[in-house]
Design a protein around this motif. Sequence first.
Motif, PDB file in Angstrom:
ATOM      1  N   ASP A  38       0.852  -1.136  -0.197  1.00  0.00           N
ATOM      2  CA  ASP A  38      -0.029   0.001  -0.065  1.00  0.00           C
ATOM      3  C   ASP A  38       0.678   1.138  -0.056  1.00  0.00           C
ATOM      4  O   ASP A  38       0.273   2.335  -0.048  1.00  0.00           O
ATOM      5  CB  ASP A  38      -0.883   0.102   1.322  1.00  0.00           C
ATOM      6  N   THR A  39       2.292   1.183  -0.151  1.00  0.00           N
ATOM      7  CA  THR A  39       3.099   2.347  -0.003  1.00  0.00           C
ATOM      8  C   THR A  39       3.110   2.831  -1.403  1.00  0.00           C
ATOM      9  O   THR A  39       3.041   2.340  -2.348  1.00  0.00           O
ATOM     10  CB  THR A  39       4.230   1.885   0.585  1.00  0.00           C
ATOM     11  N   THR A 145      -8.626  -3.586  -6.746  1.00  0.00           N
ATOM     12  CA  THR A 145      -7.979  -2.972  -5.166  1.00  0.00           C
ATOM     13  C   THR A 145      -6.614  -2.320  -5.564  1.00  0.00           C
ATOM     14  O   THR A 145      -6.059  -1.524  -4.801  1.00  0.00           O
ATOM     15  CB  THR A 145      -7.632  -4.333  -4.462  1.00  0.00           C
ATOM     16  N   GLN A 146      -5.808  -2.654  -6.622  1.00  0.00           N
ATOM     17  CA  GLN A 146      -4.662  -2.032  -7.098  1.00  0.00           C
ATOM     18  C   GLN A 146      -5.044  -0.686  -7.967  1.00  0.00           C
ATOM     19  O   GLN A 146      -4.262   0.390  -7.548  1.00  0.00           O
ATOM     20  CB  GLN A 146      -3.738  -2.745  -8.100  1.00  0.00           C
TER      21      GLN A 146
END
Length: 147
Positions: A38-39, A145-146
Motif C-alpha cells: 500500500d505504499t 484493489t490496486q
Amino acid sequence: MLDFLTQLGGFIMTPLYYLTSFVLVAFHRLFGGIFGPDTGVAWVLSIVGLTLVIRIALIPLFVKQIKSSRNMQLLQPKVKELQKKYGHDRERLAQETMKLYKDSGTNPFASCLPILMQMPIFFALFRLIDQAAKHGTAHGFMTETQA
C-alpha cells in the motif's frame, strides 16, 4: 470515420495496456513485498522498473539511432557539396541528398524511432494510472484493489 479511428486506437492500445500493466504489477509485487503493497514507494519503484524495462527493450533502436547519427555527421561534407552544386534547384538537391543517404545506407529518420516506439507505451502507462486515480477502474492485469 471517428468510430474507425477509435477502434483502431483501441486495437493498438489494448495489448499495450496488458503489457504495461503486467510489468507494472510484477514490479509492484516485488517492491510491495519489500516496502508494503500500500505504499507509494512500491508504485514509484514499479514505474521506474517499467521505464528501465522499456529502455532495455529499445537498446537495439538506440544503437541504430547512434549509428545513423554518426553516418549523418560523416556525410555532412558531401551534403554541403550537393548544396553548393544544386542550391538553386531544391527538388534536385532533395533527390541527390536522398540518393546519397540510400547509397551510404543511412536513414535520416532513424533518430526518431526510439521516441516513436516509446510514446504509445508511455501513453498506455498514463491511461492506466489516470483511469485508476480518477475512476478506480483497472485495465489489463491490474485489479480493482490496486487501482
